[in-house]
Design a protein around this motif. Structure first.
Motif, PDB file in Angstrom:
ATOM      1  N   SER A 157       0.727  -1.168  -0.061  1.00  0.00           N
ATOM      2  CA  SER A 157       0.138  -0.077   0.036  1.00  0.00           C
ATOM      3  C   SER A 157       0.773   1.221   0.055  1.00  0.00           C
ATOM      4  N   PHE A 158       0.279   2.467  -0.221  1.00  0.00           N
ATOM      5  CA  PHE A 158       1.187   3.388  -0.465  1.00  0.00           C
ATOM      6  C   PHE A 158       0.122   4.874  -0.242  1.00  0.00           C
ATOM      7  N   ASN A 159       0.879   6.065  -0.029  1.00  0.00           N
ATOM      8  CA  ASN A 159       0.415   7.331  -0.216  1.00  0.00           C
ATOM      9  C   ASN A 159       1.372   8.366  -0.624  1.00  0.00           C
ATOM     10  N   VAL A 160       0.813   9.262  -1.287  1.00  0.00           N
ATOM     11  CA  VAL A 160       1.651  10.281  -1.875  1.00  0.00           C
ATOM     12  C   VAL A 160       1.199  11.574  -1.342  1.00  0.00           C
ATOM     13  N   VAL A 161       2.177  12.533  -0.687  1.00  0.00           N
ATOM     14  CA  VAL A 161       2.024  13.765  -0.179  1.00  0.00           C
ATOM     15  C   VAL A 161       2.825  14.632  -0.851  1.00  0.00           C
ATOM     16  N   ASN A 162       2.529  15.571  -1.500  1.00  0.00           N
ATOM     17  CA  ASN A 162       3.512  16.613  -1.913  1.00  0.00           C
ATOM     18  C   ASN A 162       4.717  15.975  -2.498  1.00  0.00           C
ATOM     19  N   ASP A 163       4.602  15.127  -3.771  1.00  0.00           N
ATOM     20  CA  ASP A 163       5.203  14.290  -4.650  1.00  0.00           C
ATOM     21  C   ASP A 163       6.376  13.374  -3.540  1.00  0.00           C
TER      22      ASP A 163
ATOM     23  N   ALA B  98       6.367   9.700  -1.828  1.00  0.00           N
ATOM     24  CA  ALA B  98       5.551   8.617  -1.696  1.00  0.00           C
ATOM     25  C   ALA B  98       6.031   7.703  -0.468  1.00  0.00           C
ATOM     26  N   TYR B  99       5.128   7.386   0.544  1.00  0.00           N
ATOM     27  CA  TYR B  99       5.264   6.572   1.571  1.00  0.00           C
ATOM     28  C   TYR B  99       4.567   5.041   1.006  1.00  0.00           C
ATOM     29  N   ILE B 100       5.515   4.037   1.418  1.00  0.00           N
ATOM     30  CA  ILE B 100       4.894   2.847   0.560  1.00  0.00           C
ATOM     31  C   ILE B 100       5.391   1.900   1.793  1.00  0.00           C
ATOM     32  N   PHE B 101       4.432   1.012   2.064  1.00  0.00           N
ATOM     33  CA  PHE B 101       4.590  -0.204   2.910  1.00  0.00           C
ATOM     34  C   PHE B 101       4.865  -1.255   2.208  1.00  0.00           C
ATOM     35  N   ASP B 102       6.296  -1.904   2.488  1.00  0.00           N
ATOM     36  CA  ASP B 102       6.634  -3.087   1.723  1.00  0.00           C
ATOM     37  C   ASP B 102       6.583  -4.229   2.509  1.00  0.00           C
ATOM     38  N   TYR B 103       5.779  -5.250   2.399  1.00  0.00           N
ATOM     39  CA  TYR B 103       5.884  -6.500   3.093  1.00  0.00           C
ATOM     40  C   TYR B 103       6.811  -7.528   2.648  1.00  0.00           C
ATOM     41  N   GLY B 104       7.681  -7.024   1.719  1.00  0.00           N
ATOM     42  CA  GLY B 104       8.978  -8.100   1.321  1.00  0.00           C
ATOM     43  C   GLY B 104      10.254  -7.694   2.181  1.00  0.00           C
ATOM     44  N   SER B 105      10.042  -6.586   2.776  1.00  0.00           N
ATOM     45  CA  SER B 105      11.446  -6.059   3.482  1.00  0.00           C
ATOM     46  C   SER B 105      11.317  -6.166   4.999  1.00  0.00           C
ATOM     47  N   VAL B 106      10.827  -7.123   5.507  1.00  0.00           N
ATOM     48  CA  VAL B 106      10.248  -7.144   6.886  1.00  0.00           C
ATOM     49  C   VAL B 106       9.439  -6.053   7.533  1.00  0.00           C
ATOM     50  N   ARG B 107       8.451  -5.851   6.983  1.00  0.00           N
ATOM     51  CA  ARG B 107       7.440  -4.915   7.073  1.00  0.00           C
ATOM     52  C   ARG B 107       8.317  -3.365   7.265  1.00  0.00           C
ATOM     53  N   THR B 108       8.547  -3.113   6.343  1.00  0.00           N
ATOM     54  CA  THR B 108       9.154  -1.667   6.243  1.00  0.00           C
ATOM     55  C   THR B 108       8.500  -0.528   5.528  1.00  0.00           C
ATOM     56  N   LEU B 109       8.301   0.685   6.068  1.00  0.00           N
ATOM     57  CA  LEU B 109       7.668   1.577   5.240  1.00  0.00           C
ATOM     58  C   LEU B 109       8.970   2.511   5.055  1.00  0.00           C
TER      59      LEU B 109
END
Length: 320
Positions: free
Chosen positions: A88-94, A96-107
């Motif tokens: 999942s992700f969100n973009v604010v003012n260019d 991007a904040y991305i939640f990555d399941y494949g990196s031991v639950r890393t934002l």
């Protein structure tokens, strides 16, 4: 069962009498990226500053399209040090904040196509997250709370908050209380569950529930509930009433299915959130059968659907 189905179809056919149908005009449809690679499985879209950001598991990266669909940019690449399994992700003012399941639950945070920061996160769900000046809000249901608010600068500083709808057991309560989250003016936090017929408004700072909008007056949602109640489901599954949702300026848009046969997912419920109270504004009905994700700009709605003919469609919103 027949009674429930007949009631459902009756309610669906009467929706125009009780909820205004808003005008939407088809503009164009695309089935491939500007680099000629075809869409495969678009899971989430977000609009920000003239770009449509989208997440597609097959690519494993976050990409953006210009609003005219002519230019493709890789906003966060797929690699062992970048994105592995973005959820999942969100973009604010260019940014991007991305939640990555494949990196031991890393934002992970990206700007200009490069990773600028990452932090280990707690257990997030693959719902839409909200990003403010100091905090990030994400769906992380327990049996007593539905979301997590974590400090951007110090991920060890977090709180669990939000109401839950109690189910028969703890596991099912956690399963059904994941919610899409949306932030307005860094003050109001809106929570949209996918399996309950209401929207909540919280004080973003304190976590206090300030308002709850009941959606049972919406005929196609009421019909879905009647259909779901006539069916039996396993303890680890449930019916979805909201497939996706997005916030743009002063309105929430909810992508809703029509349960039963034939199954469709082409109704968009619009809720105004610019006043003291949330208000139903109307609904759009798209011509396709099953859409998966949506996002909205000043003048347009973008809707993606998957399957053999995966595509993104662009519509003009004549009521905006």
């Amino acid at each position: 069962l027949l009674l429930a189905l007949s009631c459902f179809y009756s309610c669906s056919s009467d929706k125009k009498k009780t909820l205004e149908e808003l005008d939407v005009e088809f503009v164009e449809r695309i089935t491939e990226f500007p680099d000629s690679s075809f869409f495969s499985d678009i899971r989430m879209m977000e609009y920000d500053n003239g770009k449509i950001y989208l997440l597609e598991p097959k690519r494993g990266e976050l990409v953006s399209l210009t609003e005219d669909f002519k230019q493709l940019n890789i906003e966060a690449p797929h690699s062992e040090i970048d994105l592995m399994m973005p959820a999942s992700f969100n973009v604010v003012n260019d940014t991007a904040y991305i939640f990555d399941y494949g990196s031991v639950r890393t934002l992970k945070m990206y700007a200009g196509g490069k990773q600028i920061r990452s932090m280990s996160s707690l257990r997030f769900k693959d719902k839409r997250m909200a990003v403010g000046n100091s905090y990030i809000w994400a769906s992380a249901p327990t049996d007593t709370s539905c979301y997590l608010r974590v400090c951007k600068q110090n991920p060890d500083e977090f709180i669990l908050a939000g109401k839950v709808q109690k189910e028969d057991n703890k596991k099912r309560t956690m399963l059904k209380n994941s919610k899409h989250l949306f932030l307005v003016d860094d003050e109001a936090l809106y929570a949209v569950p996918d399996s309950y017929a209401y929207i909540e408004k919280y004080n973003a700072e304190t976590g206090v529930l300030e308002e709850r909008l009941d959606l049972l007056s919406v005929p196609f949602i009421k019909g879905n509930i009647q259909y779901a109640e006539s069916q039996s489901v396993a303890n680890n599954s449930y019916f979805i009433y909201v497939m996706d949702a997005c916030l743009y300026k002063d309105a929430l848009f909810l992508l809703c299915p029509s349960l039963g046969e034939p199954y469709r997912c082409n109704l968009l419920l619009k809720i105004d959130v610019d006043g003291n109270k949330m208000q139903l504004a109307g609904y759009y009905e798209l011509p396709g059968n099953v859409y998966r994700s949506i996002c909205v700009s000043d003048e347009h709605l973008f809707a993606a659907y998957n399957g053999r003919d995966c595509a993104i469609e662009k519509y003009k919103l004549n009521d905006n």
